[in-house]
Design a protein around this motif. Structure first.
Motif, mmCIF file in Angstrom:
data_model
loop_
_atom_site.group_PDB
_atom_site.id
_atom_site.type_symbol
_atom_site.label_atom_id
_atom_site.label_comp_id
_atom_site.label_asym_id
_atom_site.label_seq_id
_atom_site.Cartn_x
_atom_site.Cartn_y
_atom_site.Cartn_z
ATOM 1 N N GLY A 1 -31.289 10.666 -15.576
ATOM 2 C CA GLY A 1 -31.247 10.860 -14.132
ATOM 3 C C GLY A 1 -30.961 9.593 -13.354
ATOM 4 N N ARG A 2 -31.428 8.451 -13.868
ATOM 5 C CA ARG A 2 -31.209 7.189 -13.149
ATOM 6 C C ARG A 2 -29.724 6.826 -13.109
ATOM 7 N NH1 ARG A 2 -34.224 1.421 -14.061
ATOM 8 N NH2 ARG A 2 -32.759 0.258 -12.782
ATOM 9 N N VAL A 3 -29.017 7.050 -14.187
ATOM 10 C CA VAL A 3 -27.590 6.750 -14.231
ATOM 11 C C VAL A 3 -26.833 7.662 -13.274
ATOM 12 C CG1 VAL A 3 -25.545 6.736 -15.710
ATOM 13 C CG2 VAL A 3 -27.720 5.882 -16.594
ATOM 14 N N SER B 1 -23.169 4.985 -5.646
ATOM 15 C CA SER B 1 -21.988 4.119 -5.578
ATOM 16 C C SER B 1 -20.739 4.916 -5.205
ATOM 17 C CB SER B 1 -21.774 3.381 -6.899
ATOM 18 O OG SER B 1 -21.509 4.288 -7.943
ATOM 19 N N PHE B 2 -20.689 6.202 -5.573
ATOM 20 C CA PHE B 2 -19.543 7.044 -5.219
ATOM 21 C C PHE B 2 -19.366 7.106 -3.714
ATOM 22 C CE2 PHE B 2 -18.018 11.302 -4.036
ATOM 23 C CZ PHE B 2 -16.752 11.245 -4.593
ATOM 24 N N TRP B 3 -20.428 7.375 -2.969
ATOM 25 C CA TRP B 3 -20.323 7.490 -1.515
ATOM 26 C C TRP B 3 -20.048 6.143 -0.866
ATOM 27 C CZ3 TRP B 3 -19.085 11.846 0.293
ATOM 28 C CH2 TRP B 3 -19.525 13.026 -0.315
ATOM 29 N N ILE C 1 -18.160 3.876 -2.073
ATOM 30 C CA ILE C 1 -16.743 3.596 -2.281
ATOM 31 C C ILE C 1 -15.877 4.605 -1.517
ATOM 32 C CG2 ILE C 1 -14.909 3.554 -4.012
ATOM 33 C CD1 ILE C 1 -17.025 2.576 -6.019
ATOM 34 N N LEU C 2 -16.292 5.843 -1.481
ATOM 35 C CA LEU C 2 -15.491 6.905 -0.878
ATOM 36 C C LEU C 2 -15.338 6.750 0.630
ATOM 37 C CD1 LEU C 2 -14.016 9.612 -1.400
ATOM 38 C CD2 LEU C 2 -16.151 10.737 -0.791
ATOM 39 N N LEU C 3 -16.407 6.480 1.342
ATOM 40 C CA LEU C 3 -16.347 6.427 2.807
ATOM 41 C C LEU C 3 -15.414 5.332 3.339
ATOM 42 C CD1 LEU C 3 -20.024 7.278 3.759
ATOM 43 C CD2 LEU C 3 -18.007 8.741 3.832
ATOM 44 N N PRO C 4 -15.459 4.096 2.836
ATOM 45 C CA PRO C 4 -14.471 3.113 3.311
ATOM 46 C C PRO C 4 -13.035 3.513 2.958
ATOM 47 C CG PRO C 4 -16.279 1.992 2.223
ATOM 48 C CD PRO C 4 -16.461 3.449 1.984
ATOM 49 N N GLY C 5 -12.852 4.167 1.830
ATOM 50 C CA GLY C 5 -11.519 4.634 1.456
ATOM 51 C C GLY C 5 -10.993 5.685 2.408
ATOM 52 N N ILE C 6 -11.854 6.564 2.845
ATOM 53 C CA ILE C 6 -11.460 7.597 3.809
ATOM 54 C C ILE C 6 -11.104 6.965 5.144
ATOM 55 C CG2 ILE C 6 -12.356 9.517 5.199
ATOM 56 C CD1 ILE C 6 -13.836 10.464 2.729
#
Length: 68
Positions: free
Chosen positions: A3-5, A12-14, A16-21
């Motif tokens: 669960g920790r991974v 980390s997904f969010w 990275i995703l938000l600045p990309g959007i």
């Protein structure tokens, strides 16, 4: 994976995703606008009866269609 991974990946997904959007959406709008302007100008030139300019527009379209 435990669960920790999964939690680390989701966090980390969010991050990275938000600045990309924030970059992708304005870039898409600018590219679409410029493409629309170029397409309209090319279409109007092809409708016009000026042979030299019409031939240049046809060559431009031929090159763009052949570009992968």
């Amino acid at each position: 994976m435990n669960g920790r991974v999964w939690q680390l990946l989701l966090d980390s997904f969010w991050q990275i995703l938000l600045p990309g959007i924030r970059v992708t959406i304005p870039l898409t709008l600018v590219s679409f606008s410029l493409g629309l302007i170029i397409a309209l100008l090319t279409a109007m030139v092809q409708v016009a009866n000026i042979p030299v300019v019409k031939q240049i527009a046809r060559i431009y379209v031929w090159i763009i269609r052949g570009t992968p």
